[in-house]
Design a protein around this motif. Structure first.
Motif, PDB file in Angstrom:
ATOM      1  N   THR A 179       0.831  -1.413  -0.008  1.00  0.00           N
ATOM      2  CA  THR A 179       0.128  -0.102  -0.163  1.00  0.00           C
ATOM      3  C   THR A 179       0.929   1.246  -0.041  1.00  0.00           C
ATOM      4  OG1 THR A 179      -1.640  -1.075   1.098  1.00  0.00           O
ATOM      5  CG2 THR A 179      -1.649   1.422   1.252  1.00  0.00           C
ATOM      6  N   PRO A 180       0.690   2.025  -0.901  1.00  0.00           N
ATOM      7  CA  PRO A 180       1.504   3.480  -0.851  1.00  0.00           C
ATOM      8  C   PRO A 180       0.944   4.169   0.201  1.00  0.00           C
ATOM      9  CG  PRO A 180       0.455   2.935  -3.175  1.00  0.00           C
ATOM     10  CD  PRO A 180       0.004   1.961  -2.235  1.00  0.00           C
ATOM     11  N   LEU A 181       1.894   4.702   0.862  1.00  0.00           N
ATOM     12  CA  LEU A 181       1.606   5.595   1.959  1.00  0.00           C
ATOM     13  C   LEU A 181       2.303   6.694   2.297  1.00  0.00           C
ATOM     14  CD1 LEU A 181       0.340   5.325   5.016  1.00  0.00           C
ATOM     15  CD2 LEU A 181       2.267   4.243   5.813  1.00  0.00           C
ATOM     16  N   ILE A 182       1.515   7.962   2.244  1.00  0.00           N
ATOM     17  CA  ILE A 182       1.909   9.448   2.241  1.00  0.00           C
ATOM     18  C   ILE A 182       1.882  10.018   3.599  1.00  0.00           C
ATOM     19  CG2 ILE A 182       1.904  11.747   1.193  1.00  0.00           C
ATOM     20  CD1 ILE A 182       0.970  10.306  -1.565  1.00  0.00           C
ATOM     21  N   GLY A 183       2.874  10.650   4.055  1.00  0.00           N
ATOM     22  CA  GLY A 183       2.649  11.162   5.501  1.00  0.00           C
ATOM     23  C   GLY A 183       3.089  12.454   5.750  1.00  0.00           C
ATOM     24  N   VAL A 209      -3.950   4.556  -2.281  1.00  0.00           N
ATOM     25  CA  VAL A 209      -3.163   5.369  -1.585  1.00  0.00           C
ATOM     26  C   VAL A 209      -3.631   5.532  -0.048  1.00  0.00           C
ATOM     27  CG1 VAL A 209      -1.610   7.596  -1.234  1.00  0.00           C
ATOM     28  CG2 VAL A 209      -1.890   6.581  -3.578  1.00  0.00           C
ATOM     29  N   HIS A 210      -2.996   5.499   0.818  1.00  0.00           N
ATOM     30  CA  HIS A 210      -3.193   6.023   2.269  1.00  0.00           C
ATOM     31  C   HIS A 210      -2.332   7.147   2.743  1.00  0.00           C
ATOM     32  CE1 HIS A 210      -6.191   2.628   3.544  1.00  0.00           C
ATOM     33  NE2 HIS A 210      -5.781   2.129   2.353  1.00  0.00           N
ATOM     34  N   PHE A 211      -3.091   7.748   3.693  1.00  0.00           N
ATOM     35  CA  PHE A 211      -2.581   8.863   4.106  1.00  0.00           C
ATOM     36  C   PHE A 211      -2.247   8.867   5.693  1.00  0.00           C
ATOM     37  CE2 PHE A 211      -4.619   9.600   0.278  1.00  0.00           C
ATOM     38  CZ  PHE A 211      -3.810  10.438  -0.552  1.00  0.00           C
ATOM     39  N   LEU A 212      -1.275   9.393   6.183  1.00  0.00           N
ATOM     40  CA  LEU A 212      -0.838   9.126   7.755  1.00  0.00           C
ATOM     41  C   LEU A 212      -0.628  10.632   8.370  1.00  0.00           C
ATOM     42  CD1 LEU A 212       1.664   6.731   9.089  1.00  0.00           C
ATOM     43  CD2 LEU A 212       2.141   9.024   9.523  1.00  0.00           C
ATOM     44  N   LEU A 213      -1.022  11.078   9.335  1.00  0.00           N
ATOM     45  CA  LEU A 213      -0.734  12.212  10.086  1.00  0.00           C
ATOM     46  C   LEU A 213      -0.356  11.857  11.582  1.00  0.00           C
ATOM     47  CD1 LEU A 213      -4.011  14.140   9.358  1.00  0.00           C
ATOM     48  CD2 LEU A 213      -1.543  14.413   8.418  1.00  0.00           C
ATOM     49  N   ALA A 214       0.919  12.431  11.888  1.00  0.00           N
ATOM     50  CA  ALA A 214       1.568  12.183  13.326  1.00  0.00           C
ATOM     51  C   ALA A 214       2.002  13.420  13.820  1.00  0.00           C
ATOM     52  CB  ALA A 214       2.641  11.220  13.071  1.00  0.00           C
ATOM     53  N   GLY A 215       1.985  13.472  15.131  1.00  0.00           N
ATOM     54  CA  GLY A 215       2.374  14.635  15.594  1.00  0.00           C
ATOM     55  C   GLY A 215       1.245  15.197  16.755  1.00  0.00           C
ATOM     56  N   SER A 216       1.795  16.040  17.927  1.00  0.00           N
ATOM     57  CA  SER A 216       0.974  16.423  18.762  1.00  0.00           C
ATOM     58  C   SER A 216      -0.502  17.176  18.241  1.00  0.00           C
ATOM     59  CB  SER A 216       1.643  17.391  19.605  1.00  0.00           C
ATOM     60  OG  SER A 216       0.810  17.974  20.639  1.00  0.00           O
ATOM     61  N   GLY A 217      -1.438  16.560  18.811  1.00  0.00           N
ATOM     62  CA  GLY A 217      -2.745  17.151  18.401  1.00  0.00           C
ATOM     63  C   GLY A 217      -3.370  16.535  17.191  1.00  0.00           C
ATOM     64  N   THR A 218      -2.941  15.560  16.397  1.00  0.00           N
ATOM     65  CA  THR A 218      -3.329  14.836  15.414  1.00  0.00           C
ATOM     66  C   THR A 218      -4.106  13.530  15.685  1.00  0.00           C
ATOM     67  OG1 THR A 218      -1.117  13.875  14.802  1.00  0.00           O
ATOM     68  CG2 THR A 218      -1.382  16.005  13.937  1.00  0.00           C
ATOM     69  N   THR A 277       8.638   7.583   9.955  1.00  0.00           N
ATOM     70  CA  THR A 277       8.927   8.254   8.829  1.00  0.00           C
ATOM     71  C   THR A 277       9.781   7.308   7.862  1.00  0.00           C
ATOM     72  OG1 THR A 277       9.578  10.123  10.225  1.00  0.00           O
ATOM     73  CG2 THR A 277      10.887   9.941   8.084  1.00  0.00           C
ATOM     74  N   ALA A 278      10.295   6.130   8.201  1.00  0.00           N
ATOM     75  CA  ALA A 278      11.111   5.336   7.111  1.00  0.00           C
ATOM     76  C   ALA A 278      10.046   4.518   6.730  1.00  0.00           C
ATOM     77  CB  ALA A 278      12.091   4.620   8.178  1.00  0.00           C
ATOM     78  N   SER A 279       8.832   4.465   7.115  1.00  0.00           N
ATOM     79  CA  SER A 279       7.956   3.572   6.561  1.00  0.00           C
ATOM     80  C   SER A 279       7.168   4.264   5.396  1.00  0.00           C
ATOM     81  CB  SER A 279       6.655   3.154   7.588  1.00  0.00           C
ATOM     82  OG  SER A 279       5.741   4.574   7.779  1.00  0.00           O
ATOM     83  N   LEU A 280       7.235   5.478   5.064  1.00  0.00           N
ATOM     84  CA  LEU A 280       6.770   6.193   4.107  1.00  0.00           C
ATOM     85  C   LEU A 280       7.172   5.845   2.615  1.00  0.00           C
ATOM     86  CD1 LEU A 280       6.350   9.652   6.140  1.00  0.00           C
ATOM     87  CD2 LEU A 280       4.571   7.829   6.050  1.00  0.00           C
ATOM     88  N   ASP A 281       6.266   6.253   1.758  1.00  0.00           N
ATOM     89  CA  ASP A 281       6.626   6.350   0.550  1.00  0.00           C
ATOM     90  C   ASP A 281       7.049   7.689   0.158  1.00  0.00           C
ATOM     91  OD1 ASP A 281       6.386   3.406  -0.860  1.00  0.00           O
ATOM     92  OD2 ASP A 281       4.441   3.863   0.169  1.00  0.00           O
ATOM     93  N   ILE A 282       6.121   8.605   0.491  1.00  0.00           N
ATOM     94  CA  ILE A 282       6.538   9.916   0.241  1.00  0.00           C
ATOM     95  C   ILE A 282       6.366  10.587   1.753  1.00  0.00           C
ATOM     96  CG2 ILE A 282       5.776  12.244  -0.856  1.00  0.00           C
ATOM     97  CD1 ILE A 282       4.607  10.579  -3.060  1.00  0.00           C
ATOM     98  N   ALA A 283       7.297  11.550   1.891  1.00  0.00           N
ATOM     99  CA  ALA A 283       7.101  12.383   3.238  1.00  0.00           C
ATOM    100  C   ALA A 283       6.746  13.910   2.714  1.00  0.00           C
ATOM    101  CB  ALA A 283       8.326  12.526   3.978  1.00  0.00           C
ATOM    102  N   SER A 284       5.720  14.604   3.515  1.00  0.00           N
ATOM    103  CA  SER A 284       5.125  15.916   2.830  1.00  0.00           C
ATOM    104  C   SER A 284       5.378  17.046   3.955  1.00  0.00           C
ATOM    105  CB  SER A 284       3.758  15.683   2.515  1.00  0.00           C
ATOM    106  OG  SER A 284       3.589  16.481   1.239  1.00  0.00           O
ATOM    107  N   LEU A 285       5.389  17.945   3.460  1.00  0.00           N
ATOM    108  CA  LEU A 285       5.337  19.412   4.314  1.00  0.00           C
ATOM    109  C   LEU A 285       4.510  20.167   3.587  1.00  0.00           C
ATOM    110  CD1 LEU A 285       7.128  20.968   6.647  1.00  0.00           C
ATOM    111  CD2 LEU A 285       8.162  22.113   4.793  1.00  0.00           C
ATOM    112  N   THR A 286       3.520  20.762   4.386  1.00  0.00           N
ATOM    113  CA  THR A 286       2.283  21.633   3.736  1.00  0.00           C
ATOM    114  C   THR A 286       2.397  22.855   4.361  1.00  0.00           C
ATOM    115  OG1 THR A 286       1.027  20.455   5.047  1.00  0.00           O
ATOM    116  CG2 THR A 286       1.083  19.674   2.996  1.00  0.00           C
ATOM    117  N   SER A 287       3.541  23.196   5.124  1.00  0.00           N
ATOM    118  CA  SER A 287       3.471  24.500   6.185  1.00  0.00           C
ATOM    119  C   SER A 287       3.361  25.755   5.160  1.00  0.00           C
ATOM    120  CB  SER A 287       4.662  24.397   6.634  1.00  0.00           C
ATOM    121  OG  SER A 287       4.765  23.539   7.799  1.00  0.00           O
ATOM    122  N   VAL A 288       2.812  26.817   5.783  1.00  0.00           N
ATOM    123  CA  VAL A 288       2.641  28.054   5.215  1.00  0.00           C
ATOM    124  C   VAL A 288       3.941  29.049   5.563  1.00  0.00           C
ATOM    125  CG1 VAL A 288       0.410  27.922   4.739  1.00  0.00           C
ATOM    126  CG2 VAL A 288       1.194  28.944   6.889  1.00  0.00           C
ATOM    127  N   ALA A 289       4.450  28.410   6.407  1.00  0.00           N
ATOM    128  CA  ALA A 289       5.997  29.190   7.086  1.00  0.00           C
ATOM    129  C   ALA A 289       6.702  28.336   7.734  1.00  0.00           C
ATOM    130  CB  ALA A 289       5.563  30.279   7.813  1.00  0.00           C
TER     131      ALA A 289
END
Length: 382
Positions: A202-206, A234-243, A276-288
């Motif tokens: 399964t492709p995984l984007i995080g 494709v599946h999508f993963l969110l990790a981090g405080s508050g998610t 992180t190492a499990s992902l096919d793509i790591a993403s950053l969507t920040s505005v700053a």
């Protein structure tokens, strides 16, 4: 000038010890310092964060000024910090983040501490509240007080210069990364997918980011909806405080966008390197951003990155990933699709270039040596 026969004493003053970029950078610095040359103490305005016991476990004393979350540095805190500094008699005081910069600048003259360094960790803080902007303006007026201002990103230096910072010297020290902790880990891909009840292929984007408007989780989810129309696997993963699933806003967005079982909310995790190492793509969507750690960490894991063009993200990636404008879910989804459509060999080569770039340009040792050189030079100077 410090006594050459004893370690250089450095006191680090930081706003809090929660799990964040500045706090993690301090922890890594303390973990890798030459203990024979440097003796460290940490003073936190708010000292109850998760990193406090980890720093203590390194053999580094952690002191808590006892400020409340959301509070503002007050005269009592200034005098309390000054008392600690007089007792510790540091050669160098290093402050981290705005409120600590301000409080330390007021306390250092009272403590007669000789050298002060600020550490600026962000750039263009979109959505910054009025109180924080007021602190920023005050700091700009005081910016010639410290002996140096350390920045971890070129974007942060440029932003603060535009805000009126005129330090005696800027010192650019990019974040450093342990490429043994963040590494290619083929077992992680299977383990994490098993945890999520997904097939191995399964492709995984995080997106690994705390819940904060600056991280723009909404764009990530809107791009996920667009990509699913072309790639329903494709599946999508969110990790981090508050998610976590308890975040009603996130859950409502997932329902609204009909992402259903394709979205996985992990919340704050202690195994970020594995995730992180499990992902096919790591993403950053920040505005700053300043220097986004999660991008470099993913690159060190050999994971291709698709990021927004904020802070130093483009510089960090070089030619090893894809960069899109902020708040453009269609462009983000298209970049994801481009990477997923690569052959396995092409994706592997992209990830390999990413890891090589972090190892060569942003390795932990290079960052540590830059701090050690700065503190050593300041301690030796009159």
């Amino acid at each position: 000038m410090s006594d050459p026969d004893r370690p250089i004493r450095v006191v680090h003053v930081i706003t809090a010890l929660a799990l964040g970029g500045a706090e993690t950078a301090l922890f890594r610095l303390l973990s890798n310092f030459d203990r024979k040359r440097f003796e460290s103490t940490v003073i936190a305005l708010i000292g109850d964060g998760v990193l406090a016991p980890r720093i203590t476990a390194l053999g580094v004393e952690v002191l808590d000024l006892g400020l409340k979350r959301g509070g503002f540095p007050n005269p009592r805190a200034v005098f309390s910090l000054a008392r600690h500094l007089r007792r510790l008699r540091p050669d160098v005081v290093q402050s981290w983040m705005y409120h600590a910069d301000l409080l330390t600048t007021l306390a250092v003259p009272l403590a007669r501490s000789p050298k002060l360094v600020w550490n600026v960790r962000c750039s263009d803080p979109v959505g910054t509240g009025a109180r924080r902007l007021k602190v920023l303006r005050v700091l700009a007026s005081l910016s010639r007080r410290p002996d140096a201002v350390v920045v971890n990103s070129r974007a942060g230096r440029d932003y603060h210069a535009a805000c009126g910072y005129t330090p005696r010297q800027w010192v650019l020290i990019p974040n450093g990364f342990d490429v043994e902790e963040f590494r290619i880990d083929t077992a992680a891909a299977a383990d994490v997918r098993r945890e999520l009840s997904l097939e191995r292929a399964t492709p995984l984007i995080g997106l690994i980011a705390r819940w904060d408007p600056i991280k723009d989780h909404r764009t990530f989810l809107e791009a996920a909806r667009l990509l699913l129309e072309k790639r329903p696997d494709v599946h999508f993963l969110l990790a981090g405080s508050g998610t976590a699933n308890s975040n009603r806003t996130l859950m409502n967005w997932i329902d609204e966008l009909q992402l259903g079982a394709h979205a996985h909310l992990l919340g704050e995790r202690g195994d970020v390197a594995r995730i992180t190492a499990s992902l096919d793509i790591a993403s950053l969507t920040s505005v700053a951003e300043g220097f986004p750690n999660v991008v470099a960490e993913a690159m060190a894991c050999g994971v291709p990155c698709v990021v927004t063009d904020v802070g130093d993200a483009r510089w960090i990636i070089g030619d090893s990933g894809r960069v899109v404008p902020p708040r453009q879910p269609a462009m983000l989804a298209a970049a994801w699709e481009e990477v997923l459509e690569m052959s396995s060999a092409e994706r592997l080569a992209l990830g390999s270039r990413a890891r090589q770039r972090i190892s060569a340009s942003f390795g932990m040792r290079r960052s540590i040596e830059a701090y050690e050189e700065l503190y050593g030079a300041l301690a030796r100077s009159e």
